[in-house]
Design an enzyme around this catalytic site. Structure first.
Site, PDB file in Angstrom:
ATOM      1  N   SER A 159     -13.964  -7.893  -9.705  1.00 41.41           N
ATOM      2  CA  SER A 159     -12.712  -7.814 -10.453  1.00 41.41           C
ATOM      3  C   SER A 159     -11.944  -6.555 -10.075  1.00 41.41           C
ATOM      4  O   SER A 159     -12.550  -5.485  -9.912  1.00 41.41           O
ATOM      5  CB  SER A 159     -12.992  -7.806 -11.961  1.00 41.41           C
ATOM      6  OG  SER A 159     -11.833  -7.481 -12.694  1.00 41.41           O
ATOM      7  N   ASN A 166       0.821  -1.203   0.000  1.00 40.43           N
ATOM      8  CA  ASN A 166       0.000   0.000   0.000  1.00 40.43           C
ATOM      9  C   ASN A 166       0.859   1.259   0.000  1.00 40.43           C
ATOM     10  O   ASN A 166       0.550   2.239  -0.684  1.00 40.43           O
ATOM     11  CB  ASN A 166      -0.932   0.005   1.210  1.00 40.43           C
ATOM     12  CG  ASN A 166      -1.746   1.281   1.324  1.00 40.43           C
ATOM     13  OD1 ASN A 166      -1.371   2.212   2.031  1.00 40.43           O
ATOM     14  ND2 ASN A 166      -2.854   1.337   0.612  1.00 40.43           N
ATOM     15  N   GLU A 185      -3.889  -1.567   7.207  1.00 41.96           N
ATOM     16  CA  GLU A 185      -3.290  -0.533   8.043  1.00 41.96           C
ATOM     17  C   GLU A 185      -4.361   0.476   8.452  1.00 41.96           C
ATOM     18  O   GLU A 185      -5.070   1.011   7.596  1.00 41.96           O
ATOM     19  CB  GLU A 185      -2.158   0.190   7.293  1.00 41.96           C
ATOM     20  CG  GLU A 185      -1.018  -0.704   6.834  1.00 41.96           C
ATOM     21  CD  GLU A 185      -0.193  -1.234   7.994  1.00 41.96           C
ATOM     22  OE1 GLU A 185      -0.051  -0.508   8.995  1.00 41.96           O
ATOM     23  OE2 GLU A 185       0.313  -2.366   7.879  1.00 41.96           O
TER      24      GLU A 185
END
Length: 315
Positions: free
Chosen positions: A221, A80, A282
């Protein structure tokens, strides 16, 4: 001899990876990557935000004229950080992800093996595919955004209690595990339509895997230009059974009790009280949120389905 696919790759890692012996692991990964990168630079990330700073340097100092791929060895949170660095600096460079964390959710989307050594070998045969990114306020997410019980899960993981929920079974087992789950009111705006209610968990997903297992929405998707929002409307153990029934977005709300599905390209979320937000594992933001999909925002090395290997084959 394997022909080099890339001129110059940069490999980011940090010492607190989930790999027990990071330096032996780093050696295994580098050994694989150098077979298809003419030149490989290895960069240690010592502190949170370092990868974002490195991406900015690559852009501002024109390293991007030379660097033609960036690799990341780490878990979902580290991935990330790289995604945020790439998007904030508008780096148009493909990436390769090598698992080094707890769940490694997006690695599963890429059809890569959960072991870093095997996955780095598989990247030799991987192909570049485009994926959507979620923009939320001024940050970005690749896989999911959530609040409520899923935040409590993330905080347990960050505190080292990684077995409290396990895999996606925590979707149902949270009801049994947490005696007093926190309820909150929500107001969601989708295409000028408002949805209001009360819940214990709300998740917006781009990728099909959360907590180590697949969300059973067959047409979900990460490169279709849509966001998938799941609102947990009932607090009962049958939700656990519902979550494992395979279905598509057309019949989800008819087949599923206790979990409402909303499809959107742009969504705003307000809560009362203000809630912490989990971004790819996170806890990094608080509500309110403005979320929109950025289609085909990033290219990632992906293993074709027919080239996947089993655990037995990799030993």
């Amino acid at each position: 001899m394997t022909q080099s696919k890339f001129k110059h790759g940069v490999l980011f890692y940090h010492e607190h990876s989930g790999i027990k012996d990071i330096y032996n692991g780093l050696g295994d990964v580098a050994s694989s990557l150098t077979t298809f990168c003419k030149h490989l630079s290895i960069q240690l990330s010592e502190n949170e935000g370092d990868i974002i700073s490195y991406c900015k340097k690559i852009k501002e100092q024109s390293y991007s004229d030379d660097v033609d791929i960036i690799f990341i060895l780490g878990g979902d949170g580290t991935v990330n950080e790289l995604v945020n660095g790439m998007m904030q600096s508008q780096l148009d460079i493909p990436i390769g992800i090598i698992p080094g964390g707890t769940f490694n959710d997006f690695v599963k989307t890429l059809n890569l093996h959960p072991r870093h050594k095997v996955a780095s070998e598989q990247l030799k045969e991987a192909e570049l595919r485009s994926y959507d990114i979620m923009k939320l306020n001024d940050e970005y997410a690749l896989n999911f955004v959530g609040m409520g019980l899923i935040v409590q899960n993330a905080e347990n993981v960050q505190n080292g209690n990684k077995d409290v929920f396990g895999k996606l079974s925590y979707v149902g087992s949270t009801v049994k595990t947490l005696l007093n789950p926190e309820h909150f009111d929500y107001k969601i705006t989708v295409d000028e339509n408002e949805i209001e209610g009360n819940t214990t968990m709300l998740v917006v997903a781009n990728g099909p895997f959360i907590g180590g297992s697949r969300i059973p929405l067959t047409d979900l998707s990460p490169n279709d230009g849509y966001l998938n929002t799941f609102i947990f409307t009932e607090e009962r153990t049958s939700v656990l059974n519902d979550i494992f029934k395979q279905r598509d977005s057309m019949n989800w709300n008819n087949m599923t009790d206790g979990i409402k599905h909303v499809l959107a390209k742009k969504i705003t979320i307000a809560t009362d009280p203000q809630m912490k937000v989990d971004i790819d594992g996170e806890v990094d933001l608080k509500t309110p949120l403005q979320i929109e999909v950025v289609p085909d925002a990033i290219q990632i090395l992906t293993l074709p389905e027919h080239k996947q290997v089993t655990d037995t084959e990799s030993e």
